[in-house]
Design an enzyme around this catalytic site. Sequence first.
Site, PDB file in Angstrom:
ATOM      1  N   LEU A  14       0.850  -1.281  -0.095  1.00  0.00           N
ATOM      2  CA  LEU A  14       0.145  -0.072   0.032  1.00  0.00           C
ATOM      3  C   LEU A  14       0.826   1.264   0.041  1.00  0.00           C
ATOM      4  O   LEU A  14       0.345   2.383  -0.270  1.00  0.00           O
ATOM      5  CB  LEU A  14      -0.914   0.234   1.085  1.00  0.00           C
ATOM      6  CG  LEU A  14      -2.415  -0.872   1.065  1.00  0.00           C
ATOM      7  CD1 LEU A  14      -2.814  -0.743   2.405  1.00  0.00           C
ATOM      8  CD2 LEU A  14      -3.056  -0.668  -0.140  1.00  0.00           C
ATOM      9  N   ASN A  39       7.609  -3.276   3.458  1.00  0.00           N
ATOM     10  CA  ASN A  39       8.981  -2.891   2.768  1.00  0.00           C
ATOM     11  C   ASN A  39       8.622  -1.435   2.378  1.00  0.00           C
ATOM     12  O   ASN A  39       8.829  -0.950   1.202  1.00  0.00           O
ATOM     13  CB  ASN A  39       9.354  -3.606   1.568  1.00  0.00           C
ATOM     14  CG  ASN A  39       7.972  -3.719   0.495  1.00  0.00           C
ATOM     15  OD1 ASN A  39       7.070  -3.561   0.691  1.00  0.00           O
ATOM     16  ND2 ASN A  39       8.747  -3.851  -0.830  1.00  0.00           N
ATOM     17  N   HIS A 164       3.897 -15.251  -3.384  1.00  0.00           N
ATOM     18  CA  HIS A 164       3.754 -15.175  -4.713  1.00  0.00           C
ATOM     19  C   HIS A 164       4.694 -16.102  -5.685  1.00  0.00           C
ATOM     20  O   HIS A 164       5.435 -15.995  -6.415  1.00  0.00           O
ATOM     21  CB  HIS A 164       4.201 -13.771  -5.135  1.00  0.00           C
ATOM     22  CG  HIS A 164       5.460 -13.117  -4.635  1.00  0.00           C
ATOM     23  ND1 HIS A 164       6.598 -13.856  -4.462  1.00  0.00           N
ATOM     24  CD2 HIS A 164       5.489 -12.031  -3.971  1.00  0.00           C
ATOM     25  CE1 HIS A 164       7.462 -13.086  -3.820  1.00  0.00           C
ATOM     26  NE2 HIS A 164       6.807 -12.112  -3.485  1.00  0.00           N
ATOM     27  N   ASP A 236      -0.255  -9.353  -4.684  1.00  0.00           N
ATOM     28  CA  ASP A 236       1.272  -8.539  -4.733  1.00  0.00           C
ATOM     29  C   ASP A 236       1.088  -7.221  -5.514  1.00  0.00           C
ATOM     30  O   ASP A 236       1.841  -6.830  -6.322  1.00  0.00           O
ATOM     31  CB  ASP A 236       2.203  -9.421  -5.221  1.00  0.00           C
ATOM     32  CG  ASP A 236       3.581  -9.062  -5.120  1.00  0.00           C
ATOM     33  OD1 ASP A 236       3.787  -8.202  -4.382  1.00  0.00           O
ATOM     34  OD2 ASP A 236       4.537  -9.356  -5.692  1.00  0.00           O
TER      35      ASP A 236
HETATM   36  C1  NCD Z   1       7.407  -5.339  -4.828  1.00  0.00           C
HETATM   37  C2  NCD Z   1       7.171  -4.022  -4.562  1.00  0.00           C
HETATM   38  O1  NCD Z   1       7.142  -3.126  -5.593  1.00  0.00           O
HETATM   39  O2  NCD Z   1       7.306  -3.664  -3.412  1.00  0.00           O
HETATM   40  N1  NCD Z   1       7.776  -5.627  -6.176  1.00  0.00           N
HETATM   41  C3  NCD Z   1       7.457  -6.879  -6.733  1.00  0.00           C
HETATM   42  O3  NCD Z   1       7.917  -6.843  -8.010  1.00  0.00           O
HETATM   43  N2  NCD Z   1       6.428  -7.712  -6.627  1.00  0.00           N
HETATM   44  C4  NCD Z   1       8.043  -6.150  -3.824  1.00  0.00           C
HETATM   45  C5  NCD Z   1       8.034  -7.568  -3.996  1.00  0.00           C
HETATM   46  O4  NCD Z   1       6.924  -8.172  -3.401  1.00  0.00           O
HETATM   47  O5  NCD Z   1       8.716  -8.337  -4.592  1.00  0.00           O
HETATM   48 ZN    ZN Z   2       5.056  -8.096  -2.708  1.00  0.00          ZN
END
Ligand code: NCD
Ligand code: ZN
Length: 332
Positions: A14, A39, A164, A236
């Site tokens: 988010l 993150n 994922h 994701d």
């Molecule tokens: C995600 C992100 O942008 O925070 N990016 C992605 O390609 N999935 C981080 C992640 O879940 O790897």
């Molecule tokens: Zn992610």
Amino acid sequence: MLALQSPLDMHLHLREQEMLQLVAPLSARSFAGAVIMPNLVQPVNSRDRLVSYRRAIVSACGTDTFIPYMTLFFREYTREELLAVRQDIIGIKLYPAGITTQSDAGVRDFDSIAATVSLLEELDIPLLVHGESSGFVMDRETEFLQVYAKLAGNFPKLRVVMEHISTAASLEFLERYNNVAATVTLHHLLLTLDDVAGGLLQPHLFCKPIAKTPRDRDALRQAVLQGHPQLMFGSDSAPHPRHAKECCGCAAGIFSAPVALPMLVQLFDGAGCLEALQTFVTGNAVRFYRIKPPEKMVQLRQKSWRVPEVYGTVRPFLAGQELQWSFADQDN
Ligand code: NCD
Ligand code: ZN
């Protein structure tokens, strides 16, 4: 008309500030709750950060019923820290250092994490894992299976989530462990590497883990359509502003929040498997995480709409495409 009971998104980014304001309502419209990834630029790795982030999320969602199931960024935690935060989190999210967006504070040495992982097992806190090695990009997830095997094997009571998953090999692995579940995204059910890089390069389809082979995609698709009990939906959805995607050095992440639920319905309906959708978007997550999501009925109808080219600064997954299912209260 189709009514889904408390659909959940078990892996969601988010972000913060303006981006949070833009994207949170789009998830809150579709889902009764979501597992929120930690993150941020400053990782969510303390109770204080977690509490203020959760407050910002709830405020960004307005009046829609939406529970943010919070996660903490993995680091070495003491028993006291974990006890203090246990009621506030659904799990701890582990990233290998540098493997994806804002993961520099992640784990560098997997031999050094046993003490904290053992506490998670003892305190019954699930461990959510971004499972990729730093090897060749198409082999990263498969190479990481040996780490998953150690986690699930050495800590048999620990609940582990393979986040994922993108390969048939991960699916086969998963079935050997009853303390392991996995999230599956919408885009890994639809895309292969060809869609990303087989013609003109498509930066908006670039994500980690990268989409794999047709065999991998079809194996994942078949498993979710058949109601595989260890698979949970996790979008994701990972928004990046267009300038960070349409440039030299494209950020990884696909923004799928606004299309996730309608497109899932289209996929399951098209395959004649609509009855498996509720299990995928709610039932399996409720059982594995032992959560009781709020009551929220989300209704969709078979009426087509065109996905906008942009939401604010972000280009969504399936931009410009016509989808067959829309929200019942949507102005098409
Ligand atoms: C995600 C992100 O942008 O925070 N990016 C992605 O390609 N999935 C981080 C992640 O879940 O790897
Ligand atoms: Zn992610």
